[in-house]
Design a protein around this motif. Structure first.
Motif, PDB file in Angstrom:
ATOM      1  N   ASN A   1       0.849  -1.191   0.000  1.00 48.23           N
ATOM      2  CA  ASN A   1       0.000   0.000   0.000  1.00 48.23           C
ATOM      3  C   ASN A   1       0.885   1.242   0.000  1.00 48.23           C
ATOM      4  O   ASN A   1       0.732   2.123   0.826  1.00 48.23           O
ATOM      5  CB  ASN A   1      -0.922  -0.020   1.225  1.00 48.23           C
ATOM      6  CG  ASN A   1      -1.920   1.115   1.203  1.00 48.23           C
ATOM      7  OD1 ASN A   1      -2.310   1.575   0.138  1.00 48.23           O
ATOM      8  ND2 ASN A   1      -2.333   1.563   2.383  1.00 48.23           N
ATOM      9  N   LEU A   2       1.871   1.242  -0.880  1.00 44.42           N
ATOM     10  CA  LEU A   2       2.813   2.347  -0.844  1.00 44.42           C
ATOM     11  C   LEU A   2       3.027   3.016  -2.178  1.00 44.42           C
ATOM     12  O   LEU A   2       3.868   3.895  -2.296  1.00 44.42           O
ATOM     13  CB  LEU A   2       4.167   1.852  -0.320  1.00 44.42           C
ATOM     14  CG  LEU A   2       4.813   0.706  -1.123  1.00 44.42           C
ATOM     15  CD1 LEU A   2       6.276   1.019  -1.357  1.00 44.42           C
ATOM     16  CD2 LEU A   2       4.701  -0.580  -0.329  1.00 44.42           C
ATOM     17  N   PHE A   3       2.289   2.612  -3.206  1.00 46.35           N
ATOM     18  CA  PHE A   3       2.515   3.223  -4.498  1.00 46.35           C
ATOM     19  C   PHE A   3       1.278   3.085  -5.379  1.00 46.35           C
ATOM     20  O   PHE A   3       0.387   2.273  -5.127  1.00 46.35           O
ATOM     21  CB  PHE A   3       3.698   2.579  -5.210  1.00 46.35           C
ATOM     22  CG  PHE A   3       3.467   1.138  -5.584  1.00 46.35           C
ATOM     23  CD1 PHE A   3       2.935   0.795  -6.816  1.00 46.35           C
ATOM     24  CD2 PHE A   3       3.775   0.113  -4.705  1.00 46.35           C
ATOM     25  CE1 PHE A   3       2.712  -0.520  -7.168  1.00 46.35           C
ATOM     26  CE2 PHE A   3       3.559  -1.215  -5.047  1.00 46.35           C
ATOM     27  CZ  PHE A   3       3.009  -1.535  -6.280  1.00 46.35           C
ATOM     28  N   SER A   4       1.255   3.880  -6.410  1.00 46.15           N
ATOM     29  CA  SER A   4       0.255   3.773  -7.471  1.00 46.15           C
ATOM     30  C   SER A   4       0.914   3.060  -8.642  1.00 46.15           C
ATOM     31  O   SER A   4       1.943   3.519  -9.165  1.00 46.15           O
ATOM     32  CB  SER A   4      -0.231   5.165  -7.898  1.00 46.15           C
ATOM     33  OG  SER A   4      -0.817   5.107  -9.187  1.00 46.15           O
ATOM     34  N   PHE A   5       0.335   1.918  -9.062  1.00 35.86           N
ATOM     35  CA  PHE A   5       0.913   1.183 -10.182  1.00 35.86           C
ATOM     36  C   PHE A   5       0.869   2.025 -11.450  1.00 35.86           C
ATOM     37  O   PHE A   5       1.796   1.986 -12.271  1.00 35.86           O
ATOM     38  CB  PHE A   5       0.176  -0.143 -10.388  1.00 35.86           C
ATOM     39  CG  PHE A   5       0.777  -0.990 -11.470  1.00 35.86           C
ATOM     40  CD1 PHE A   5       2.069  -1.503 -11.354  1.00 35.86           C
ATOM     41  CD2 PHE A   5       0.057  -1.274 -12.620  1.00 35.86           C
ATOM     42  CE1 PHE A   5       2.628  -2.276 -12.359  1.00 35.86           C
ATOM     43  CE2 PHE A   5       0.597  -2.059 -13.628  1.00 35.86           C
ATOM     44  CZ  PHE A   5       1.895  -2.561 -13.500  1.00 35.86           C
ATOM     45  N   LYS A   6      -0.178   2.791 -11.626  1.00 33.18           N
ATOM     46  CA  LYS A   6      -0.235   3.665 -12.793  1.00 33.18           C
ATOM     47  C   LYS A   6       0.913   4.671 -12.784  1.00 33.18           C
ATOM     48  O   LYS A   6       1.483   4.989 -13.829  1.00 33.18           O
ATOM     49  CB  LYS A   6      -1.584   4.400 -12.831  1.00 33.18           C
ATOM     50  CG  LYS A   6      -2.703   3.601 -13.504  1.00 33.18           C
ATOM     51  CD  LYS A   6      -3.898   4.481 -13.765  1.00 33.18           C
ATOM     52  CE  LYS A   6      -4.934   3.753 -14.625  1.00 33.18           C
ATOM     53  NZ  LYS A   6      -4.424   3.437 -15.966  1.00 33.18           N
ATOM     54  N   ALA A   7       1.229   5.179 -11.588  1.00 31.32           N
ATOM     55  CA  ALA A   7       2.331   6.136 -11.489  1.00 31.32           C
ATOM     56  C   ALA A   7       3.660   5.467 -11.815  1.00 31.32           C
ATOM     57  O   ALA A   7       4.545   6.074 -12.452  1.00 31.32           O
ATOM     58  CB  ALA A   7       2.374   6.735 -10.094  1.00 31.32           C
ATOM     59  N   VAL A   8       3.826   4.206 -11.392  1.00 29.92           N
ATOM     60  CA  VAL A   8       5.048   3.467 -11.720  1.00 29.92           C
ATOM     61  C   VAL A   8       5.180   3.315 -13.233  1.00 29.92           C
ATOM     62  O   VAL A   8       6.246   3.551 -13.819  1.00 29.92           O
ATOM     63  CB  VAL A   8       5.042   2.085 -11.034  1.00 29.92           C
ATOM     64  CG1 VAL A   8       6.182   1.215 -11.561  1.00 29.92           C
ATOM     65  CG2 VAL A   8       5.172   2.243  -9.529  1.00 29.92           C
ATOM     66  N   MET A   9       4.090   2.909 -13.885  1.00 34.08           N
ATOM     67  CA  MET A   9       4.142   2.725 -15.335  1.00 34.08           C
ATOM     68  C   MET A   9       4.327   4.062 -16.051  1.00 34.08           C
ATOM     69  O   MET A   9       5.014   4.127 -17.082  1.00 34.08           O
ATOM     70  CB  MET A   9       2.871   2.025 -15.819  1.00 34.08           C
ATOM     71  CG  MET A   9       2.671   0.616 -15.263  1.00 34.08           C
ATOM     72  SD  MET A   9       4.078  -0.485 -15.563  1.00 34.08           S
ATOM     73  CE  MET A   9       4.046  -0.604 -17.356  1.00 34.08           C
ATOM     74  N   GLN A  10       3.747   5.115 -15.493  1.00 30.23           N
ATOM     75  CA  GLN A  10       3.924   6.435 -16.101  1.00 30.23           C
ATOM     76  C   GLN A  10       5.385   6.874 -16.002  1.00 30.23           C
ATOM     77  O   GLN A  10       5.929   7.455 -16.946  1.00 30.23           O
ATOM     78  CB  GLN A  10       3.006   7.464 -15.426  1.00 30.23           C
ATOM     79  CG  GLN A  10       3.093   8.872 -16.029  1.00 30.23           C
ATOM     80  CD  GLN A  10       2.756   8.873 -17.513  1.00 30.23           C
ATOM     81  OE1 GLN A  10       1.713   8.337 -17.918  1.00 30.23           O
ATOM     82  NE2 GLN A  10       3.625   9.468 -18.341  1.00 30.23           N
ATOM     83  N   ARG A  11       6.003   6.582 -14.854  1.00 30.55           N
ATOM     84  CA  ARG A  11       7.421   6.924 -14.708  1.00 30.55           C
ATOM     85  C   ARG A  11       8.266   6.208 -15.770  1.00 30.55           C
ATOM     86  O   ARG A  11       9.199   6.793 -16.338  1.00 30.55           O
ATOM     87  CB  ARG A  11       7.924   6.546 -13.312  1.00 30.55           C
ATOM     88  CG  ARG A  11       9.426   6.723 -13.164  1.00 30.55           C
ATOM     89  CD  ARG A  11       9.937   6.291 -11.810  1.00 30.55           C
ATOM     90  NE  ARG A  11      11.403   6.326 -11.790  1.00 30.55           N
ATOM     91  CZ  ARG A  11      12.181   5.313 -12.177  1.00 30.55           C
ATOM     92  NH1 ARG A  11      11.630   4.169 -12.579  1.00 30.55           N
ATOM     93  NH2 ARG A  11      13.487   5.431 -12.145  1.00 30.55           N
ATOM     94  N   ILE A  12       7.932   4.962 -16.035  1.00 28.41           N
ATOM     95  CA  ILE A  12       8.681   4.214 -17.046  1.00 28.41           C
ATOM     96  C   ILE A  12       8.583   4.913 -18.397  1.00 28.41           C
ATOM     97  O   ILE A  12       9.592   5.100 -19.093  1.00 28.41           O
ATOM     98  CB  ILE A  12       8.149   2.765 -17.127  1.00 28.41           C
ATOM     99  CG1 ILE A  12       8.504   2.013 -15.847  1.00 28.41           C
ATOM    100  CG2 ILE A  12       8.716   2.049 -18.358  1.00 28.41           C
ATOM    101  CD1 ILE A  12       7.843   0.655 -15.726  1.00 28.41           C
ATOM    102  N   HIS A  13       7.373   5.329 -18.769  1.00 26.70           N
ATOM    103  CA  HIS A  13       7.215   6.022 -20.047  1.00 26.70           C
ATOM    104  C   HIS A  13       7.892   7.394 -20.028  1.00 26.70           C
ATOM    105  O   HIS A  13       8.390   7.862 -21.063  1.00 26.70           O
ATOM    106  CB  HIS A  13       5.724   6.141 -20.393  1.00 26.70           C
ATOM    107  CG  HIS A  13       5.118   4.841 -20.845  1.00 26.70           C
ATOM    108  ND1 HIS A  13       5.308   4.323 -22.105  1.00 26.70           N
ATOM    109  CD2 HIS A  13       4.347   3.935 -20.185  1.00 26.70           C
ATOM    110  CE1 HIS A  13       4.672   3.164 -22.217  1.00 26.70           C
ATOM    111  NE2 HIS A  13       4.090   2.910 -21.057  1.00 26.70           N
TER     112      HIS A  13
END
Length: 727
Positions: A318-330
């Motif tokens: 419960n420490l991150f947004s998966f969408k934010a992780v994928m957005q960072r990759i892009h």
């Protein structure tokens, strides 16, 4: 050294010593031959077969021990037995003696030489396998090259014995005939110079060079034959010096080099500049690995004296947004894109066309442009750098349940609101392991399926085991020796059916990732129509040329390695050979190729590991340093892994290095440099490494080797010296 080898050396040394001590060479002079000619003739008349047998045995002995006097014996053959019998006896005795010498060198020395210099001799062994008979024949025809040197040198190679024998028999025949014939006129000879005149030697040299000239001529004829059906369409002038197909690492470097040397170059890319590495491979996966590692550290913050991030009630992070992780990759991809962009390469002098290229003849490329247009260009040379794509196994039901690959997951998973709950990863290679660990660390329930008994099969067994333990520690359900059979949908749930030890097992999943390898992009470029051989990759020679000398291949499409850095490495050879091959061509050098798998802990390697050395029969010593003893690793709570160095027995010459640990890929660079430039462990040990750094692991590994090779006898004398100094 084995007793049998020592015995062979002792017998040979004793025979040579006897020859020298008793001055037996005095009997093998032109004057001694003249004085004994009448006696030998009388003995021949009395017992022809006995003298022939004794002469044959003596000649074999002299030739096998490389004793001086073979020329006099050859003259004696003609003087005593005449041209017919003399030529017959000398021809077979000399070839047999040379073969004995060849076999002796092979028996006593070859294993040792190949063990110590196997890597350096690899090209020589390949050359001998391909053209050894031709070169041996040429050397036999040139009498200025000492035959005993040829015998010993060839014995150290992989040449087959029967090939050595028949080529020697044939190659020495002309010279043997000259000397045997001269022996029939023994009374007329004043010195050996009367036989080996400069004119005769020159004729033999020309004769010896002839096969090499003939080979070059045959290559020329073969090239003309390859181009024969295209001669009618060969342009008189060319639009470009070079056309490069593919905008990945291999293509970008090829185009860059061409532009740098002021060649007119066009780069054709159908999709995204930067190729697989930027858009689907190296860059996004490393961005994912970084986020996953940070999530893992936050989850285990107590290791650093901090409070760990709590999990939700279902055990998910419960420490991150998966969408934010994928957005960072892009975002990372977008930040690096300008390095490989159309604008950058246009600014460097490269014409970049976006479209699909097809080679219609060896000098013409048709480009179907992405905007609907079409362009046809002629070129002196072509570099195919089309890369590779993920291999999708023919698994029944796979299309029905749906899947992602290392190419498609970045866009597909970016659509998800959260990390996949249940993820199946097919494949236990580097890509599968990196992605399995990363998604497990981000909270997916990951099941990794590998058909082989262990993951990362190219690495040593202990490395595979360590990697497997690391994945399992992060929650990956690792199933080795499991064969995927089919995919099904049962009651709306996706299921993978696998088999292990004859028993089927069903694995439910939400997402399935295929990571079972990559295959070269070979279709659609006109290779089939041109008749360019392909078998998994485009077939090339050591200069990266296809059957058409002006068409080259580099990168994943050419093999044998599928790494971004080897694609760039090959691109230099392909581009330089394509542009300047009329003057000088360079063989692609694969002697020092590093690679890394970016799991945690990382696995990095260059050169041989133990598995390779054993398969190739190369002798080695192992030096190992445990990173758990390294101060900086302890301070960083990263005290796991090792540095393992393979060296030549008794020497500090590096054959290969495997590093397992944090930042192993970075630590490996020191060994890559050392191997490339012939630096040994003593040089690494004598280099100052900053304290406290992880790089000290390399120094300590060198120190472990040094301690294992201490000069104990010398140190004992040093101890006695210090005792004496104390009185």
């Amino acid at each position: 050294m084995k007793a049998s080898k020592i015995l062979v050396l002792a017998v040979a040394a004793s025979a040579i010593a006897t020859f020298v001590v008793f001055d037996l060479g005095r009997f093998l002079s032109l004057e001694a031959l003249r004085q004994s000619q009448d006696a030998l003739a009388a003995q021949y008349a009395a017992n022809p077969w006995g003298l022939r047998a004794a002469y044959f045995a003596l000649y074999v002995l002299v030739a096998s021990l490389s004793l001086p006097g073979a020329v006099i014996l050859t003259l004696a053959g003609g003087g005593v037995f005449g041209l017919g019998w003399g030529l017959l006896l000398v021809s077979f005795a000399s070839s047999l003696g040379a073969t004995v010498s060849f076999l002796a060198a092979r028996f006593v020395l070859r294993d040792m030489v190949q063990a110590r210099f196997g890597a350096r001799l690899a090209d020589i062994n390949q050359g001998v396998a391909r053209d050894g008979a031709l070169y041996l024949f040429s050397l036999r025809l040139i009498p200025v090259v000492p035959f005993f040197v040829i015998n010993l040198a060839m014995g150290l190679t992989t040449m087959r014995t029967r090939t050595f024998y028949w080529v020697s028999q044939l190659g020495m025949l002309a010279g043997t005939a000259v000397y045997v014939n001269a022996g029939t006129r023994l009374a007329e000879l004043q010195s050996l110079k009367d036989i080996a005149s400069p004119q005769l030697l020159g004729a033999f040299v020309l004769l010896g060079v002839f096969p090499l000239v003939a080979k070059a001529l045959m290559n020329f004829i073969q090239q003309r034959k390859v181009y024969a059906r295209w001669n009618a369409v060969r342009p008189q002038t060319f639009d470009r010096n070079l056309i490069v197909i593919g905008g990945g690492a291999g293509g970008l470097v090829s185009a860059y080099i061409a532009a740098a040397v002021k060649a007119k170059v066009t780069l054709v890319e159908a999709h995204k500049m930067g190729g697989d590495c930027l858009n689907y491979g190296c860059v996004p996966s490393k961005a994912l690995i970084k986020s996953a590692k940070l999530a893992h550290q936050m989850q285990h913050a107590e290791r650093y004296g901090l409070h760990s991030t709590p999990r939700t009630s279902d055990g998910r992070q419960n420490l991150f947004s998966f969408k934010a992780v994928m957005q960072r990759i892009h975002d990372v991809i977008a930040a690096i894109e300008p390095h490989d962009s159309v604008e950058r390469y246009t600014g460097l002098g490269v014409e970049v066309l976006q479209g699909y290229a097809k080679i219609v003849n060896p000098w013409t490329v048709e480009i179907a442009l992405n905007d609907g247009g079409k362009q046809t260009l002629t070129t002196r040379s072509i570099v195919i750098a089309a890369g590779a794509r993920p291999f999708v196994p023919p698994l029944p039901g796979l299309d029905k349940v749906g899947y992602v690959t290392s190419d498609t997951l970045w866009d597909e998973f970016a659509k998800l609101d959260e990390v996949p709950k249940r993820l199946v990863v097919l494949g236990g290679g580097p890509i599968g392991c990196e992605l399995a660990q990363s998604f497990a660390r981000l909270g997916s329930a990951v099941t990794q399926v590998e058909m082989a008994p262990r993951i990362m099969a190219r690495e040593d067994a202990e490395v595979s085991e360590l990697a497997a333990n690391a994945l399992r520690a992060d929650g990956v359900d690792l199933l080795t020796s499991h064969k995927a059979l089919r995919c099904e949908i049962v009651n709306g749930e996706k299921v993978l059916v696998v088999e292990h030890a004859g028993v089927e097992k069903r694995i439910a999943f939400d997402q399935l990732l295929c990571a079972v390898g990559r295959s070269a992009r070979l279709a659609g470029y006109g290779l089939e129509e041109l008749g360019i051989p392909t078998h998994k990759t485009v077939q090339t020679n050591e200069y990266l040329q296809t059957i058409y000398p002006n068409i080259y291949a580099a990168g994943d499409v050419a093999g044998p390695y599928q790494f971004t850095h080897t694609a760039a490495h090959q691109a230099w050879y392909a581009a330089v050979n394509a542009l300047f091959g009329d003057f000088k061509k360079f063989k692609a050098d694969y002697s020092v190729i590093p690679w890394a798998t970016f799991i945690d802990p990382e696995v990095a390697r260059v050169g041989l590991n133990e598995q390779d050395a054993k398969e190739q029969g190369i002798a080695y010593e192992v030096t190992k340093y445990g990173i758990d003893d390294l101060d900086r690793a302890i301070a960083d709570s990263e005290a796991h892994g090792f540095v393992k160095v393979l060296t030549v027995p008794g020497k500090d010459k590096i054959l290969g290095v495997t590093i397992v640990g944090t930042h192993a890929g970075d630590l490996l660079a020191e060994y890559v440099l050392a191997m490339k430039h012939g630096l040994g462990l003593n040089k690494i040990l004598g280099t100052i490494h900053t304290y406290p750094t992880l790089a000290e692991a390399n120094k300590y590994a060198a120190g472990e080797w040094k301690r294992a090779h201490q000069p104990h006898k010398l140190l004992e004398w040093v101890r006695k010296f210090h005792d004496w100094k104390r009185g």
